[in-house]
Structure formats: C-alpha cells, structure tokens
Enzyme design. Structure first.
Site, PDB file in Angstrom:
ATOM      1  N   LYS A  18       0.828  -1.205   0.000  1.00 51.25           N
ATOM      2  CA  LYS A  18       0.000   0.000   0.000  1.00 51.25           C
ATOM      3  C   LYS A  18       0.867   1.262   0.000  1.00 51.25           C
ATOM      4  O   LYS A  18       1.854   1.337   0.730  1.00 51.25           O
ATOM      5  CB  LYS A  18      -0.913   0.002   1.224  1.00 51.25           C
ATOM      6  CG  LYS A  18      -1.989  -1.068   1.171  1.00 51.25           C
ATOM      7  CD  LYS A  18      -2.753  -1.199   2.467  1.00 51.25           C
ATOM      8  CE  LYS A  18      -1.987  -2.011   3.477  1.00 51.25           C
ATOM      9  NZ  LYS A  18      -2.787  -2.355   4.677  1.00 51.25           N
ATOM     10  N   GLY A  97       7.391  -7.328  14.413  1.00 48.45           N
ATOM     11  CA  GLY A  97       7.075  -6.927  13.043  1.00 48.45           C
ATOM     12  C   GLY A  97       6.971  -5.426  12.903  1.00 48.45           C
ATOM     13  O   GLY A  97       6.328  -4.767  13.726  1.00 48.45           O
ATOM     14  N   ASP A  99       5.324  -3.604  10.946  1.00 52.45           N
ATOM     15  CA  ASP A  99       3.951  -3.110  10.811  1.00 52.45           C
ATOM     16  C   ASP A  99       3.289  -2.979  12.177  1.00 52.45           C
ATOM     17  O   ASP A  99       2.581  -1.999  12.453  1.00 52.45           O
ATOM     18  CB  ASP A  99       3.139  -4.023   9.893  1.00 52.45           C
ATOM     19  CG  ASP A  99       3.123  -5.480  10.343  1.00 52.45           C
ATOM     20  OD1 ASP A  99       4.035  -5.917  11.083  1.00 52.45           O
ATOM     21  OD2 ASP A  99       2.197  -6.211   9.936  1.00 52.45           O
TER      22      ASP A  99
END
Length: 246
Positions: A18, A97, A99
C-alpha cells in the site's frame, strides 16, 4: 526540509503493498502498488518503506524506488527499542514486526493509552500499549482466509469453491459455510475474549477484514485504516529532527 515535504510511505504487507502520500502532515492520496510506482508519487521527496516481506522482495522494492524516483531520499524502517515516545518491550526489539511497531506508534501518538490495536488482515494481530507508551506485546493468530486455507491444505476431503459460501447467521449446512463461518466465529471469540480483559482501553481497528468482524461485536472502537502509514510518517519526522533538518 520541513513537514511541507511530500513523503511517500510504502507499506509492504503480507498480501498487499500500500502506498500513502503525505503532504504537510496530511494524507493526500492512497493507492495499491502493482509492481510499478504510480505517477501519483513522482513528486515525493522522501520514500519511507516498511516491509514484512522477504529480504529479496524488500531489496527489489528499494531498487525500483531508486530507479523510478532517483531524486527522492529512501528510508527503510525497522522496529527499534524506542521511537516517538513509544517503548518496545521485546527482548530483541528488531523481531517485532515493523507493521505492528508502526501501528503502535501511531496509536499512542494520535489516541493515547492504554490502547489496543487490532489489525485484521492475512493475520489477526492485537497490540497492547499502556498509558506511558510502552508496547507491552500482543497476539498473532491466523486471519479468516488463512484459517480456511489451512483446513483445505491439511485435510483430504474438506473441499469447496469460494462461491459456495453464503452469508447467514444460522448453523452451517454445507462444507463451505462450515469452514468460513467457523473461521469467523473463532476470530470473533478471540476478539471478544480480549475485550473482556481489556475493556478499559481505547480500541483501534485497522486491516481489511476488521470492519466486518467488529460489526458483529458490541465493542466500542475507532477505525483507522492508515495506522501503519501514520506511524511511518512519525518516525520519518523524528529522524529528520535528529538530523537537524526539520
């Protein structure tokens, strides 16, 4: 350099890549990366990348960005011990992670703590922050499609076509409904149990299947689809300040 710069954040998740374009602290455009960088990002002066993909994919993405926008400064983000007022409780902070880390940073900066960040996509992740900005840890469980595909991969006779599944709230009477509704019920039970333990926190929700799941629960929440991108932008700002460029 200032906050008026155009900053392109690329979030390479497990399923989608994205792109989010910021200008003057505001999101001005969003799109999905399809192996080529859209002309919509050509004016970016900085490209900030957060990737949970393989090293090979991430290196290829960096090369494409450098080739397509050679004048933009590249910044690859990784999880750290602390950033933007948030502390990482992992013994090895880089193993959290990126994210999850960036979503936690954005959650604390924009919404405060204590808070819970629920990200429902390929995996369903729940992050916990206290009032002091400490990321306490969290959970990772399979997402809806991953739960269903694991049953098909690991069994001999659980087979169906995606078009066979229906949307209903009754006891499943087909294999397709048994699997898809069963996966949904497991996810809902997981979320409801966590809410029962952490109902005093602000619940923030992001990810592709999160809204559908939350619609079935009586859990007060705030939906913010751009938490990872917002966290990446905050880290970019902090790094520029440390370099004396902002």
């Amino acid at each position: 350099m200032s906050a008026s710069n155009r900053v392109l954040v690329i979030d390479a998740g497990n399923t989608q890549v994205k792109c989010t374009l910021f200008h003057a602290n505001t999101i001005v455009d969003k799109w999905l990366f399809d192996d080529q960088l859209s002309n919509r990002g050509q004016e970016a002066e900085f490209i900030v990348i957060a990737s949970v993909r393989s090293n090979e994919f991430t290196s290829s993405l960096l090369e494409k960005c450098a080739s397509y926008m050679p004048n933009a400064e590249l910044m690859l983000l990784r999880s750290e011990r602390s950033s933007c007022g948030v502390q990482n409780s992992y013994e090895e902070p880089e193993r959290l992670g990126v994210d999850r880390w960036l979503a936690a940073i954005a959650a604390f900066h924009h919404y405060g703590g204590p808070s819970v960040v629920l990200d429902a996509g390929t995996a369903i992740k729940a992050e916990f922050l206290n009032a002091e900005g400490v990321h306490l840890g969290g959970y990772i469980v399979p997402g809806l499609e991953l739960m269903a595909s694991s049953l098909i991969d690991k069994t001999a006779k659980i087979r169906y076509h995606s078009g066979e599944a229906s949307v209903c709230d009754t006891i499943p009477a087909s294999t397709a409904d048994a699997v898809t509704q069963g996966a949904t019920e497991m996810a809902l039970g997981f979320i409801q149990r966590l809410y029962g333990k952490h109902s005093d926190a602000t619940w923030l929700v992001t990810g592709g299947t999160s809204q559908a799941l939350m619609a079935a629960l009586s859990v007060p929440h705030v939906y913010d689809e751009s938490l990872v991108a917002k966290g990446a932008y905050l880290v970019w700002q902090e790094r520029l300040e440390k370099r004396g460029l902002k």
